[in-house]
Enzyme design. Structure first.
Site, mmCIF file in Angstrom:
data_model
loop_
_atom_site.group_PDB
_atom_site.id
_atom_site.type_symbol
_atom_site.label_atom_id
_atom_site.label_comp_id
_atom_site.label_asym_id
_atom_site.label_seq_id
_atom_site.Cartn_x
_atom_site.Cartn_y
_atom_site.Cartn_z
ATOM 1 N N SER A 127 0.844 -1.194 0.000
ATOM 2 C CA SER A 127 0.000 0.000 0.000
ATOM 3 C C SER A 127 0.876 1.239 0.000
ATOM 4 O O SER A 127 1.994 1.230 0.539
ATOM 5 C CB SER A 127 -0.853 -0.024 1.273
ATOM 6 O OG SER A 127 -1.414 1.247 1.513
ATOM 7 N N TYR A 151 -1.125 -0.673 11.109
ATOM 8 C CA TYR A 151 -1.444 -1.220 9.783
ATOM 9 C C TYR A 151 -0.286 -0.953 8.813
ATOM 10 O O TYR A 151 0.201 -1.862 8.130
ATOM 11 C CB TYR A 151 -2.747 -0.594 9.262
ATOM 12 C CG TYR A 151 -2.930 -0.772 7.770
ATOM 13 C CD1 TYR A 151 -3.201 -2.017 7.230
ATOM 14 C CD2 TYR A 151 -2.798 0.313 6.897
ATOM 15 C CE1 TYR A 151 -3.342 -2.183 5.854
ATOM 16 C CE2 TYR A 151 -2.943 0.159 5.531
ATOM 17 C CZ TYR A 151 -3.211 -1.093 5.010
ATOM 18 O OH TYR A 151 -3.333 -1.257 3.658
ATOM 19 N N LYS A 155 2.477 -3.525 6.692
ATOM 20 C CA LYS A 155 2.740 -3.543 5.240
ATOM 21 C C LYS A 155 4.227 -3.321 4.969
ATOM 22 O O LYS A 155 4.820 -3.966 4.110
ATOM 23 C CB LYS A 155 1.886 -2.484 4.522
ATOM 24 C CG LYS A 155 0.424 -2.851 4.443
ATOM 25 C CD LYS A 155 0.196 -4.061 3.545
ATOM 26 C CE LYS A 155 -1.195 -4.640 3.666
ATOM 27 N NZ LYS A 155 -1.384 -5.899 2.925
HETATM 28 C C1 UD1 Z 1 -6.878 5.019 3.778
HETATM 29 C C2 UD1 Z 1 -5.820 4.726 4.772
HETATM 30 C C3 UD1 Z 1 -4.685 4.037 4.068
HETATM 31 C C4 UD1 Z 1 -5.175 2.739 3.474
HETATM 32 C C5 UD1 Z 1 -6.353 3.002 2.559
HETATM 33 C C6 UD1 Z 1 -6.975 1.677 2.201
HETATM 34 C C7 UD1 Z 1 -6.043 6.414 6.535
HETATM 35 C C8 UD1 Z 1 -5.442 7.624 7.157
HETATM 36 N N1 UD1 Z 1 -5.411 5.958 5.428
HETATM 37 O O1 UD1 Z 1 -6.339 5.882 2.761
HETATM 38 O O2 UD1 Z 1 -3.623 3.770 4.954
HETATM 39 O O3 UD1 Z 1 -4.162 2.077 2.755
HETATM 40 O O4 UD1 Z 1 -7.340 3.804 3.189
HETATM 41 O O5 UD1 Z 1 -8.052 1.835 1.368
HETATM 42 O O6 UD1 Z 1 -7.015 5.880 7.009
HETATM 43 N N2 UD1 Z 1 -12.689 11.339 3.446
HETATM 44 C C9 UD1 Z 1 -13.701 12.215 3.782
HETATM 45 N N3 UD1 Z 1 -14.834 11.708 4.333
HETATM 46 C C10 UD1 Z 1 -15.016 10.362 4.568
HETATM 47 C C11 UD1 Z 1 -13.965 9.475 4.223
HETATM 48 C C12 UD1 Z 1 -12.817 10.003 3.665
HETATM 49 O O7 UD1 Z 1 -13.596 13.424 3.584
HETATM 50 O O8 UD1 Z 1 -16.083 9.968 5.099
HETATM 51 C C13 UD1 Z 1 -11.477 11.883 2.799
HETATM 52 C C14 UD1 Z 1 -10.182 11.626 3.559
HETATM 53 O O9 UD1 Z 1 -9.956 12.638 4.503
HETATM 54 C C15 UD1 Z 1 -9.165 11.602 2.411
HETATM 55 C C16 UD1 Z 1 -9.945 11.022 1.229
HETATM 56 O O10 UD1 Z 1 -11.317 11.200 1.569
HETATM 57 O O11 UD1 Z 1 -8.780 12.916 2.066
HETATM 58 C C17 UD1 Z 1 -9.692 9.551 1.001
HETATM 59 O O12 UD1 Z 1 -9.902 8.833 2.217
HETATM 60 P P1 UD1 Z 1 -9.890 7.240 2.272
HETATM 61 O O13 UD1 Z 1 -10.790 6.676 1.254
HETATM 62 O O14 UD1 Z 1 -10.129 6.842 3.703
HETATM 63 O O15 UD1 Z 1 -8.423 6.829 1.819
HETATM 64 P P2 UD1 Z 1 -6.984 7.269 2.389
HETATM 65 O O16 UD1 Z 1 -7.094 8.100 3.580
HETATM 66 O O17 UD1 Z 1 -6.205 7.817 1.261
#
Ligand code: UD1
Length: 344
Positions: A127, A151, A155
């Site tokens: 990842s 996590y 990895k």
């Molecule tokens: C997350 C994990 C990452 C993991 C990946 C697996 C964290 C900090 N990182 O990545 O380690 O490998 O998932 O799929 O958890 N967001 C919102 N509202 C929401 C959900 C997300 O605004 O309800 C935003 C987040 O702040 C971020 C973006 O959407 O900016 C993507 O979030 P997400 O899908 O959780 O992925 P990552 O954070 O990139």
């Protein structure tokens, strides 16, 4: 068929899509899964897509090395792809031992079984989380790795285990794929992402806003240093990601040289871009509210993608609108509803 490939975690989101891609490429995929985060009905849905009457599937905990050996020792295996792992960052902070046990012990158990059965090609689900918080974007594969959660630690440790084993024993070839953000679903609408609880990740959450299950999306922060203030990520279609596994495996079989590469599109989209794109697929504006930042989030997470093209010949085929349309198609099929009702 060009040989059997063991897919640990093969009934899960990325595993099930990779099953289809491997079968399309002429391989004979075999699933190993403990069904702790997958539904049994996915097997029937894979059968429909692949037009097969049977699929070989073993309900086994990946930490059971003897059971894995028994499967591999039947013969005909050319490789394994290792998906089986836990992947929720927040949960890993609460249960670090579970994460280290399942993700690291699980990998060791698989490697030992493979060595006994003399199967020496492995594609490993890593990842972009192994890059921690980087200053230089897009991130090259040579960036210093670190971890900000148990996590991520598992990895990174997985990658390092493979490096040590590969350096010590030339019989092994490893394809380490550092995924960016997988999203979307197979075009048939028969398989897709189906998180059991409230989703942590953006795309499955947006899907539930689109169905009306959740009132609005909480956007975690709008003061990041990005074009609209919300976090930017690289969302890759899960069928592109599946194809990357096929290409990684073919490369290992051809040249026996291990590789560790980023698997993304190289293009970033913000949270608000994603919400608007999903809204286009659905045909309505999806509601959101600005919420506080989530701990540990970074402004932008984007990787260099040239190495994937050079080393395994991988390029993405699908764009953002196709990602959203395929996700929405999956959510609206009977298969998604059947999957929801399947409590096995
Ligand atoms: C997350 C994990 C990452 C993991 C990946 C697996 C964290 C900090 N990182 O990545 O380690 O490998 O998932 O799929 O958890 N967001 C919102 N509202 C929401 C959900 C997300 O605004 O309800 C935003 C987040 O702040 C971020 C973006 O959407 O900016 C993507 O979030 P997400 O899908 O959780 O992925 P990552 O954070 O990139």
């Amino acid at each position: 068929m060009v040989g059997k490939v063991l897919l640990t975690g093969g009934a899960g989101y990325i595993g099930s899509h990779t099953f289809v891609a491997l079968q399309d490429a002429g391989y004979d995929p075999v699933i190993l899964d403990d069904f702790s985060n997958a539904k049994k009905s996915v097997l029937d849905r894979i059968k429909l897509i692949c037009q097969r009457s049977e699929i070989e599937c073993h309900q086994v905990d990946v930490r059971d090395s003897d059971a894995i050996f028994e499967i591999l020792n039947q013969g005909g295996f050319v490789a394994a792809v290792h998906f089986a792992a836990k992947k929720a960052v927040g949960e890993s902070v609460e249960k670090p031992l579970d994460y280290i046990d399942i993700n690291c012990t699980g990998l060791l158990s698989l490697l030992k079984a493979m060595e006994r059965a003399e199967v020496f090609n492995l594609v490993f689900s890593s990842s972009a989380t192994v890059y921690g918080d980087q200053e230089i974007i897009p991130i090259p594969e040579t960036a210093t790795r670190s971890y900000a959660s148990p996590y991520a630690f598992t990895k990174l440790m997985g990658e390092q285990i493979l490096e040590q084993v590969g350096d010590a024993d030339p019989r092994w070839s490893f394809g380490t794929l550092r995924y960016f953000n997988p999203a979307g679903a197979h075009a048939s609408g028969m398989i897709g992402e189906d998180p059991a609880d409230i989703p942590n990740n953006l795309m499955p959450y947006i899907a539930k806003v689109a169905t009306g299950e959740f009132e609005h999306l909480s956007v975690f922060g709008d003061t990041y240093n990005t074009h609209d203030g919300t976090g930017v990520r690289d969302y890759i279609h899960v069928m592109d990601l599946a194809d990357a596994h096929v290409k990684s495996l073919k490369t290992l079989q051809k040249n026996s040289i291990s590789h560790a590469i980023n698997i993304g599109t190289g293009t970033g989209y913000s949270v608000l871009d994603m919400l608007a794109a999903y809204g286009r697929a659905v045909g309505k504006t999806l509601p959101h509210k600005i919420a506080p930042r989530r701990d540990g989030d970074v402004d932008t997470l984007l990787g260099e993608v040239e190495k994937a093209e050079e080393v395994i010949g991988f390029k993405t085929r699908y764009d953002l609108d196709e990602i959203c349309a395929s996700s929405w198609h999956w959510i609206n099929t009977g298969a998604f509803q059947a999957a929801k009702e399947d409590n096995s």
